[in-house]
Design a protein around this motif. Structure first.
Motif, mmCIF file in Angstrom:
data_model
loop_
_atom_site.group_PDB
_atom_site.id
_atom_site.type_symbol
_atom_site.label_atom_id
_atom_site.label_comp_id
_atom_site.label_asym_id
_atom_site.label_seq_id
_atom_site.Cartn_x
_atom_site.Cartn_y
_atom_site.Cartn_z
ATOM 1 N N VAL A 4 -14.056 33.652 4.483
ATOM 2 C CA VAL A 4 -13.692 32.299 4.911
ATOM 3 C C VAL A 4 -12.824 32.348 6.166
ATOM 4 O O VAL A 4 -13.082 31.637 7.143
ATOM 5 C CB VAL A 4 -12.997 31.529 3.767
ATOM 6 N N ALA A 5 -11.814 33.181 6.167
ATOM 7 C CA ALA A 5 -10.932 33.293 7.334
ATOM 8 C C ALA A 5 -11.693 33.798 8.553
ATOM 9 O O ALA A 5 -11.469 33.319 9.671
ATOM 10 C CB ALA A 5 -9.767 34.226 7.019
ATOM 11 N N GLN A 6 -12.606 34.743 8.351
ATOM 12 C CA GLN A 6 -13.384 35.279 9.477
ATOM 13 C C GLN A 6 -14.278 34.213 10.083
ATOM 14 O O GLN A 6 -14.373 34.082 11.303
ATOM 15 C CB GLN A 6 -14.217 36.472 9.009
ATOM 16 N N VAL A 7 -14.939 33.439 9.241
ATOM 17 C CA VAL A 7 -15.839 32.403 9.749
ATOM 18 C C VAL A 7 -15.053 31.315 10.475
ATOM 19 O O VAL A 7 -15.476 30.838 11.523
ATOM 20 C CB VAL A 7 -16.693 31.803 8.618
ATOM 21 N N ARG A 8 -13.926 30.935 9.947
ATOM 22 C CA ARG A 8 -13.126 29.888 10.588
ATOM 23 C C ARG A 8 -12.641 30.290 11.978
ATOM 24 O O ARG A 8 -12.338 29.429 12.791
ATOM 25 C CB ARG A 8 -11.947 29.507 9.700
ATOM 26 N N LYS A 9 -12.591 31.584 12.261
ATOM 27 C CA LYS A 9 -12.184 32.071 13.581
ATOM 28 C C LYS A 9 -13.339 32.145 14.567
ATOM 29 O O LYS A 9 -13.128 32.394 15.752
ATOM 30 C CB LYS A 9 -11.548 33.459 13.447
ATOM 31 N N ASN A 12 -16.896 27.860 18.040
ATOM 32 C CA ASN A 12 -17.744 26.704 17.748
ATOM 33 C C ASN A 12 -17.953 26.440 16.265
ATOM 34 O O ASN A 12 -18.823 25.672 15.895
ATOM 35 C CB ASN A 12 -19.080 26.798 18.485
ATOM 36 N N ASN A 13 -17.129 27.044 15.397
ATOM 37 C CA ASN A 13 -17.105 26.653 13.990
ATOM 38 C C ASN A 13 -16.232 25.411 13.894
ATOM 39 O O ASN A 13 -15.090 25.409 14.334
ATOM 40 C CB ASN A 13 -16.529 27.764 13.108
ATOM 41 N N ARG A 14 -16.799 24.348 13.395
ATOM 42 C CA ARG A 14 -16.070 23.079 13.300
ATOM 43 C C ARG A 14 -15.433 22.893 11.924
ATOM 44 O O ARG A 14 -14.377 22.280 11.796
ATOM 45 C CB ARG A 14 -17.006 21.897 13.579
ATOM 46 N N TYR A 31 -19.838 24.786 2.597
ATOM 47 C CA TYR A 31 -20.066 23.619 3.446
ATOM 48 C C TYR A 31 -19.579 24.010 4.824
ATOM 49 O O TYR A 31 -18.406 24.335 5.007
ATOM 50 C CB TYR A 31 -19.296 22.406 2.915
ATOM 51 N N GLU A 32 -20.494 24.021 5.780
ATOM 52 C CA GLU A 32 -20.142 24.515 7.106
ATOM 53 C C GLU A 32 -20.778 23.677 8.195
ATOM 54 O O GLU A 32 -21.890 23.199 8.050
ATOM 55 C CB GLU A 32 -20.543 25.977 7.247
ATOM 56 N N ILE A 33 -20.022 23.487 9.269
ATOM 57 C CA ILE A 33 -20.517 22.754 10.433
ATOM 58 C C ILE A 33 -20.223 23.597 11.664
ATOM 59 O O ILE A 33 -19.099 24.064 11.855
ATOM 60 C CB ILE A 33 -19.841 21.377 10.565
ATOM 61 N N PHE A 34 -21.235 23.758 12.486
ATOM 62 C CA PHE A 34 -21.110 24.454 13.763
ATOM 63 C C PHE A 34 -21.507 23.492 14.874
ATOM 64 O O PHE A 34 -22.210 22.509 14.640
ATOM 65 C CB PHE A 34 -21.988 25.708 13.780
ATOM 66 N N ALA A 35 -21.066 23.767 16.083
ATOM 67 C CA ALA A 35 -21.305 22.870 17.209
ATOM 68 C C ALA A 35 -22.786 22.693 17.510
ATOM 69 O O ALA A 35 -23.207 21.634 17.962
ATOM 70 C CB ALA A 35 -20.567 23.373 18.446
ATOM 71 N N GLY A 73 -22.595 8.608 10.904
ATOM 72 C CA GLY A 73 -21.432 7.760 11.102
ATOM 73 C C GLY A 73 -20.224 8.500 11.645
ATOM 74 O O GLY A 73 -19.093 8.167 11.319
ATOM 75 N N ASN A 74 -20.474 9.512 12.481
ATOM 76 C CA ASN A 74 -19.391 10.327 13.006
ATOM 77 C C ASN A 74 -19.807 10.813 14.388
ATOM 78 O O ASN A 74 -20.975 11.036 14.642
ATOM 79 C CB ASN A 74 -19.157 11.508 12.066
ATOM 80 N N GLU A 75 -18.867 11.033 15.254
ATOM 81 C CA GLU A 75 -19.181 11.542 16.592
ATOM 82 C C GLU A 75 -19.956 12.847 16.538
ATOM 83 O O GLU A 75 -20.740 13.147 17.409
ATOM 84 C CB GLU A 75 -17.899 11.724 17.406
ATOM 85 N N LEU A 76 -19.740 13.664 15.492
ATOM 86 C CA LEU A 76 -20.454 14.932 15.377
ATOM 87 C C LEU A 76 -21.963 14.728 15.291
ATOM 88 O O LEU A 76 -22.730 15.567 15.704
ATOM 89 C CB LEU A 76 -19.974 15.717 14.155
ATOM 90 N N SER A 77 -22.404 13.583 14.770
ATOM 91 C CA SER A 77 -23.844 13.361 14.617
ATOM 92 C C SER A 77 -24.544 13.221 15.953
ATOM 93 O O SER A 77 -25.756 13.332 16.033
ATOM 94 C CB SER A 77 -24.101 12.118 13.754
ATOM 95 N N LYS A 78 -23.797 13.015 17.042
ATOM 96 C CA LYS A 78 -24.398 12.894 18.368
ATOM 97 C C LYS A 78 -24.648 14.258 18.991
ATOM 98 O O LYS A 78 -25.307 14.371 19.999
ATOM 99 C CB LYS A 78 -23.498 12.055 19.270
ATOM 100 N N GLY A 79 -24.102 15.292 18.386
ATOM 101 C CA GLY A 79 -24.278 16.653 18.912
ATOM 102 C C GLY A 79 -25.563 17.286 18.419
ATOM 103 O O GLY A 79 -26.449 16.643 17.889
ATOM 104 N N ASP A 80 -25.616 18.570 18.568
ATOM 105 C CA ASP A 80 -26.801 19.337 18.201
ATOM 106 C C ASP A 80 -26.649 19.913 16.800
ATOM 107 O O ASP A 80 -26.758 21.104 16.597
ATOM 108 C CB ASP A 80 -27.008 20.447 19.237
ATOM 109 N N LEU A 81 -26.331 19.071 15.830
ATOM 110 C CA LEU A 81 -26.161 19.516 14.442
ATOM 111 C C LEU A 81 -27.450 19.269 13.683
ATOM 112 O O LEU A 81 -27.570 18.322 12.934
ATOM 113 C CB LEU A 81 -25.002 18.764 13.786
ATOM 114 N N GLN A 82 -28.408 20.109 13.886
ATOM 115 C CA GLN A 82 -29.700 19.912 13.219
ATOM 116 C C GLN A 82 -30.027 21.072 12.342
ATOM 117 O O GLN A 82 -29.684 22.160 12.530
ATOM 118 C CB GLN A 82 -30.776 19.736 14.260
#
Length: 82
Positions: A4-9, A12-14, A31-35, A73-82
């Protein structure tokens, strides 16, 4: 968990959380979100994640299910989160 700590570093890990189901101990959800999708793919190729994948057959009962979700319903949805 060190993972967990490694991934959070990672660049572009959000967001990165590991959950355990309270009603089904031993059932875990990441549960993970990347740019971008490219950042997520790069994450899956890191040494700490590939080592984790190699250990999964010994740690998990049954199969691993991956669900790709769209943030709404979030600014993140406008990015490349597919």
């Amino acid at each position: 968990l060190p993972l967990v700590a490694q991934v959070r570093k990672e660049p572009n890990n959000r967001l990165y959380f590991l959950h355990e189901d309270r009603e089904a101990p031993g059932h875990f959800v990441f549960y993970e979100i990347f740019a971008s999708r490219a950042d997520f793919d790069a994450h899956n190729a890191t040494p700490h994640v590939t080592a984790w994948f190699a250990r999964l057959p010994d740690l998990a009962e049954g199969s691993v299910k991956v669900a790709r979700l769209q943030v709404l319903g979030n600014e993140l949805s406008k990015g490349d989160l597919q």
